[in-house]
Design a protein around this motif. Structure first.
Motif, PDB file in Angstrom:
ATOM      1  N   GLU A 157       0.849  -1.193   0.000  1.00  0.00           N
ATOM      2  CA  GLU A 157       0.000   0.000   0.000  1.00  0.00           C
ATOM      3  C   GLU A 157       0.878   1.233   0.000  1.00  0.00           C
ATOM      4  O   GLU A 157       1.769   1.368   0.826  1.00  0.00           O
ATOM      5  N   ARG A 158       0.620   2.088  -0.945  1.00  0.00           N
ATOM      6  CA  ARG A 158       1.381   3.336  -1.007  1.00  0.00           C
ATOM      7  C   ARG A 158       0.439   4.423  -1.505  1.00  0.00           C
ATOM      8  O   ARG A 158      -0.548   4.132  -2.187  1.00  0.00           O
ATOM      9  N   PRO A 159       0.761   5.700  -1.192  1.00  0.00           N
ATOM     10  CA  PRO A 159      -0.134   6.776  -1.612  1.00  0.00           C
ATOM     11  C   PRO A 159      -0.140   6.975  -3.122  1.00  0.00           C
ATOM     12  O   PRO A 159      -1.154   7.371  -3.698  1.00  0.00           O
ATOM     13  N   VAL A 160       0.997   6.736  -3.749  1.00  0.00           N
ATOM     14  CA  VAL A 160       1.130   6.950  -5.200  1.00  0.00           C
ATOM     15  C   VAL A 160       2.070   5.882  -5.745  1.00  0.00           C
ATOM     16  O   VAL A 160       2.876   5.322  -5.004  1.00  0.00           O
ATOM     17  N   SER A 161       1.998   5.629  -7.034  1.00  0.00           N
ATOM     18  CA  SER A 161       2.961   4.695  -7.621  1.00  0.00           C
ATOM     19  C   SER A 161       3.900   5.425  -8.591  1.00  0.00           C
ATOM     20  O   SER A 161       4.703   4.792  -9.272  1.00  0.00           O
ATOM     21  N   TRP A 162       3.773   6.754  -8.633  1.00  0.00           N
ATOM     22  CA  TRP A 162       4.714   7.565  -9.436  1.00  0.00           C
ATOM     23  C   TRP A 162       4.822   8.932  -8.751  1.00  0.00           C
ATOM     24  O   TRP A 162       3.788   9.525  -8.389  1.00  0.00           O
ATOM     25  N   ALA A 194      -2.075  12.604   1.984  1.00  0.00           N
ATOM     26  CA  ALA A 194      -3.072  13.685   2.057  1.00  0.00           C
ATOM     27  C   ALA A 194      -3.455  14.131   0.642  1.00  0.00           C
ATOM     28  O   ALA A 194      -4.627  14.356   0.330  1.00  0.00           O
ATOM     29  N   TRP A 195      -2.451  14.232  -0.212  1.00  0.00           N
ATOM     30  CA  TRP A 195      -2.698  14.634  -1.604  1.00  0.00           C
ATOM     31  C   TRP A 195      -3.572  13.600  -2.313  1.00  0.00           C
ATOM     32  O   TRP A 195      -4.557  13.944  -2.992  1.00  0.00           O
ATOM     33  N   ALA A 196      -3.231  12.316  -2.125  1.00  0.00           N
ATOM     34  CA  ALA A 196      -3.989  11.248  -2.791  1.00  0.00           C
ATOM     35  C   ALA A 196      -5.430  11.224  -2.280  1.00  0.00           C
ATOM     36  O   ALA A 196      -6.374  11.050  -3.064  1.00  0.00           O
ATOM     37  N   ASP A 197      -5.613  11.433  -0.983  1.00  0.00           N
ATOM     38  CA  ASP A 197      -6.975  11.460  -0.412  1.00  0.00           C
ATOM     39  C   ASP A 197      -7.776  12.621  -1.007  1.00  0.00           C
ATOM     40  O   ASP A 197      -8.948  12.462  -1.340  1.00  0.00           O
ATOM     41  N   ALA A 198      -7.130  13.780  -1.123  1.00  0.00           N
ATOM     42  CA  ALA A 198      -7.819  14.951  -1.686  1.00  0.00           C
ATOM     43  C   ALA A 198      -8.178  14.713  -3.151  1.00  0.00           C
ATOM     44  O   ALA A 198      -9.292  15.029  -3.591  1.00  0.00           O
ATOM     45  N   GLN A 199      -7.273  14.105  -3.892  1.00  0.00           N
ATOM     46  CA  GLN A 199      -7.537  13.791  -5.312  1.00  0.00           C
ATOM     47  C   GLN A 199      -8.758  12.887  -5.419  1.00  0.00           C
ATOM     48  O   GLN A 199      -9.625  13.066  -6.259  1.00  0.00           O
ATOM     49  N   HIS A 200      -8.782  11.907  -4.519  1.00  0.00           N
ATOM     50  CA  HIS A 200      -9.861  10.927  -4.548  1.00  0.00           C
ATOM     51  C   HIS A 200     -11.192  11.593  -4.195  1.00  0.00           C
ATOM     52  O   HIS A 200     -12.224  11.304  -4.817  1.00  0.00           O
ATOM     53  N   ALA A 201     -11.143  12.480  -3.202  1.00  0.00           N
ATOM     54  CA  ALA A 201     -12.369  13.177  -2.786  1.00  0.00           C
ATOM     55  C   ALA A 201     -12.935  14.000  -3.949  1.00  0.00           C
ATOM     56  O   ALA A 201     -14.126  14.001  -4.209  1.00  0.00           O
ATOM     57  N   THR A 219     -20.145   9.757  -6.186  1.00  0.00           N
ATOM     58  CA  THR A 219     -20.071   8.513  -5.418  1.00  0.00           C
ATOM     59  C   THR A 219     -19.558   8.817  -4.020  1.00  0.00           C
ATOM     60  O   THR A 219     -19.016   9.883  -3.762  1.00  0.00           O
ATOM     61  N   ALA A 220     -19.718   7.845  -3.137  1.00  0.00           N
ATOM     62  CA  ALA A 220     -19.264   8.032  -1.763  1.00  0.00           C
ATOM     63  C   ALA A 220     -17.764   7.797  -1.641  1.00  0.00           C
ATOM     64  O   ALA A 220     -17.152   8.184  -0.670  1.00  0.00           O
ATOM     65  N   GLY A 221     -17.200   7.173  -2.624  1.00  0.00           N
ATOM     66  CA  GLY A 221     -15.763   6.931  -2.584  1.00  0.00           C
ATOM     67  C   GLY A 221     -15.449   5.616  -1.888  1.00  0.00           C
ATOM     68  O   GLY A 221     -16.297   5.001  -1.273  1.00  0.00           O
TER      69      GLY A 221
END
Ligand SMILES: Nc1ncnc2c1ncn2[C@@H]1O[C@H](COP(=O)(O)OP(=O)(O)O)[C@@H](O)[C@H]1O
Ligand SMILES: O=C(O)C1=C[C@@H](OP(=O)(O)O)[C@@H](O)[C@H](O)C1
Ligand SMILES: [Mg+2]
Length: 200
Positions: free
Chosen positions: A8-13, A176-183, A191-193
């Protein structure tokens, strides 16, 4: 972080930008290990492909040739998967490189004071700092480039901090960045995500 054999990682690039001596090469390597991603240092790639050191490329082929190599390398590294990319200090300054990198993923900009940069680079072979008064050159180049580096995605200070702490902050900020992108994406889709973590 491992679960069911998946990493599990926040990003893969992710790419690292910033002025010379802010720690892109070292932190990038350590970050790649922490995230179990491949590591590419664009300067090292150019050195390997051209068969010359960076000072030799500048002296024998000229800065324009070096910038063209950087541009070609950016094109290639934005096509990679599962990688941490450490850029050279001038790579993000060229508009087209910047656009391609920011379109591909997050660009973490490392920052340090001119004094720290001077201390970290004074025994090195950066051709642009082979001048009579490197500290003044660092100050003026940094001033000039600062508004451009500000266009990065995440900004992290590297002054007087051990590399482990910097890597830890980068990873937290990437989550935090990945969560914001997803939101944002979930909002757009209505969608609820769910769990969007980059896993493989
Ligand atoms: N957080 C840090 N603390 C102390 N020294 C560092 C730190 N980050 C990098 N360095 C050292 O500073 C020098 C320049 O770092 P480097 O990663 O090559 O910077 P860049 O790639 O941004 O030019 C290297 O000797 C490196 O080991
Ligand atoms: O800032 C620049 O224009 C440069 C930075 C260097 O990389 P580092 O930032 O890794 O030192 C290297 O690409 C070249 O000497 C030019
Ligand atoms: Mg470097």
């Amino acid at each position: 972080m491992f679960s069911s054999g998946l990493i599990e990682r926040p990003v893969s690039w992710v790419a690292l930008a910033g002025f010379m001596g802010t720690g892109k090469s070292r932190i990038g390597w350590e970050l790649s290990r922490a995230l179990a991603l491949h590591f590419v240092d664009t300067d090292k790639l150019i050195t390997r492909v051209v068969g010359k050191t960076i000072p030799e490329v500048f002296a024998q082929e000229g800065e324009g040739y070096f910038r063209a190599c950087e541009h070609e390398v950016v094109h290639r590294v934005t096509r990679l998967e599962h990688a941490v990319i450490s850029l050279g200090g001038g790579t993000f300054i060229q508009e087209d490189n910047r656009r391609q990198l920011l379109e591909r993923g997050p660009v973490v900009v490392l920052w340090a004071t001119p004094e720290t940069v001077y201390q970290r680079t004074k025994h090195s072979d950066r051709p642009l700092l082979r001048v009579e008064d490197p500290l003044s050159t660092i100050r003026s180049m940094m001033n000039e480039r600062e508004p451009v580096y500000r266009q990065g995605t995440i900004h992290v200070h590297s002054d007087g901090r051990p590399s482990e702490e910097i890597v830890e902050e980068i990873i937290e900020r990437l989550w935090a960045w990945a969560d914001a992108q997803h939101a944002w994406a979930a909002q757009g889709e209505g969608t609820a995500g769910g769990d969007h973590r980059a896993a493989d």
